[in-house]
Design an enzyme around this catalytic site. Structure first.
Site, PDB file in Angstrom:
ATOM      1  N   HIS A  98       0.863  -1.190   0.000  1.00  0.00           N
ATOM      2  CA  HIS A  98       0.000   0.000   0.000  1.00  0.00           C
ATOM      3  C   HIS A  98       0.900   1.241   0.000  1.00  0.00           C
ATOM      4  O   HIS A  98       1.957   1.262   0.632  1.00  0.00           O
ATOM      5  CB  HIS A  98      -0.910  -0.017   1.246  1.00  0.00           C
ATOM      6  CG  HIS A  98      -1.991   1.013   1.179  1.00  0.00           C
ATOM      7  ND1 HIS A  98      -1.748   2.342   1.446  1.00  0.00           N
ATOM      8  CD2 HIS A  98      -3.295   0.927   0.848  1.00  0.00           C
ATOM      9  CE1 HIS A  98      -2.867   3.029   1.285  1.00  0.00           C
ATOM     10  NE2 HIS A  98      -3.827   2.186   0.923  1.00  0.00           N
ATOM     11  N   GLU A 100       0.754   3.922   1.561  1.00  0.00           N
ATOM     12  CA  GLU A 100       1.069   4.455   2.895  1.00  0.00           C
ATOM     13  C   GLU A 100       2.220   3.662   3.527  1.00  0.00           C
ATOM     14  O   GLU A 100       3.045   4.213   4.250  1.00  0.00           O
ATOM     15  CB  GLU A 100      -0.188   4.420   3.780  1.00  0.00           C
ATOM     16  CG  GLU A 100      -1.192   5.481   3.340  1.00  0.00           C
ATOM     17  CD  GLU A 100      -2.641   5.175   3.661  1.00  0.00           C
ATOM     18  OE1 GLU A 100      -2.919   4.248   4.446  1.00  0.00           O
ATOM     19  OE2 GLU A 100      -3.523   5.865   3.111  1.00  0.00           O
ATOM     20  N   SER A 216     -10.539   7.001  -3.242  1.00  0.00           N
ATOM     21  CA  SER A 216     -11.799   7.747  -3.089  1.00  0.00           C
ATOM     22  C   SER A 216     -12.953   7.118  -3.859  1.00  0.00           C
ATOM     23  O   SER A 216     -13.791   7.821  -4.432  1.00  0.00           O
ATOM     24  CB  SER A 216     -11.607   9.218  -3.479  1.00  0.00           C
ATOM     25  OG  SER A 216     -10.659   9.818  -2.620  1.00  0.00           O
TER      26      SER A 216
END
Ligand code: PEP
Length: 253
Positions: A98, A100, A216
């Site tokens: 990911h 992050e 999103s």
């Protein structure tokens, strides 16, 4: 036929009670709505895994996933969780790479190869994340950037391993920002990823791999994004924390 998958990434959110409530609501809603052809994956933080596992037991299309695993098999790595531990707790999917994790925890393409290898050795399905930052998108070099991530982390694997992967394309500029890639931007990248995988592993393998979109994704844009031929579902962050939103995304195919 490629598998349709919607995976919820809770990230570092929800207490025990909140996580149990969310899971129970999702299990009930999914039972009531006809979603049998979609594999739903819940990826809570590690401490929730056992509790979530108990609640989804018996729901045949809901699976347990983790958000990460160690790049080491076992040993003196305080705070880490291994792929074999995850498998022993009934986990079947694991998110690897990911953005992050890449950005805040210094995960490199080479480290991700080791994570994928351990996940596969322990029977877990890696959900391998790739995606470009905003400056790369603005430069117009996003396809080369993303295909390079795949080449560096995955192209050492053989066909039998690659077949078991799920890919998640997550443009970093769209994660948690409310800015979604348009369905055409998602399609263009997903087709590019599939073509890149086909160049190494052949079209049959590439055509059978599920490629998820993340960034999103919400109930009001999921239908449009999922309608694209190379988009096989979504990796959902914020909207996976609300049972109604998440279930609405699951029913958006
Ligand atoms: C994610 O982090 O995987 C993600 C897609 O987040 P969000 O849906 O909140 O953009």
């Amino acid at each position: 036929m490629r598998k349709k998958i919607v995976a919820g990434n809770w990230k570092m959110n929800l207490t025990q009670t909140e996580g149990q409530k969310l899971t129970s609501e999702i299990v009930n809603m999914i039972k009531d709505e006809s979603t049998q052809d979609v594999s739903v994956v819940l990826n809570p933080p590690f401490v929730h895994l056992q509790g979530v596992q108990k609640l989804i037991d018996g729901a045949s299309n809901i699976h347990l996933g983790a958000q990460n695993c160690s790049d080491k098999a076992s040993g003196a790595y305080t705070g880490e969780v291994s792929a074999s531990m995850l498998a022993s707790f009934g986990v079947s999917y694991v998110i690897i790479g990911h953005s992050e994790r890449r950005e805040y925890f210094g995960e490199t393409n080479a480290m991700l190869t080791d994570k994928v290898k351990l996940a596969l050795e322990n029977g877990l399905t890696p959900i391998f994340c790739c995606g470009e930052p905003l400056d790369i998108r603005e430069d117009g070099t996003h396809l080369a950037y993303v295909t390079n991530q795949l080449t560096e982390s995955l192209f050492g694997f053989g066909e039998e391993d690659i077949k078991k992967l799920v890919i998640a394309y997550e443009p970093i500029w769209a994660i948690g920002t409310g800015k979604t890639a348009s369905s055409d931007q998602a399609q263009e990248m997903h087709a590019g990823i599939r073509e890149h995988l086909a160049s190494k592993y052949g079209t049959e393998i590439a055509d059978n791999l599920s490629i998820l979109y993340g960034g999103s994704c919400k109930p009001d844009n999921a239908k449009d994004i999922f309608s694209k031929p190379d988009v096989d579902g979504g990796l959902i962050g914020g909207a996976s924390l609300k049972s109604r939103d998440f279930t609405d995304i699951v029913t958006s195919f």
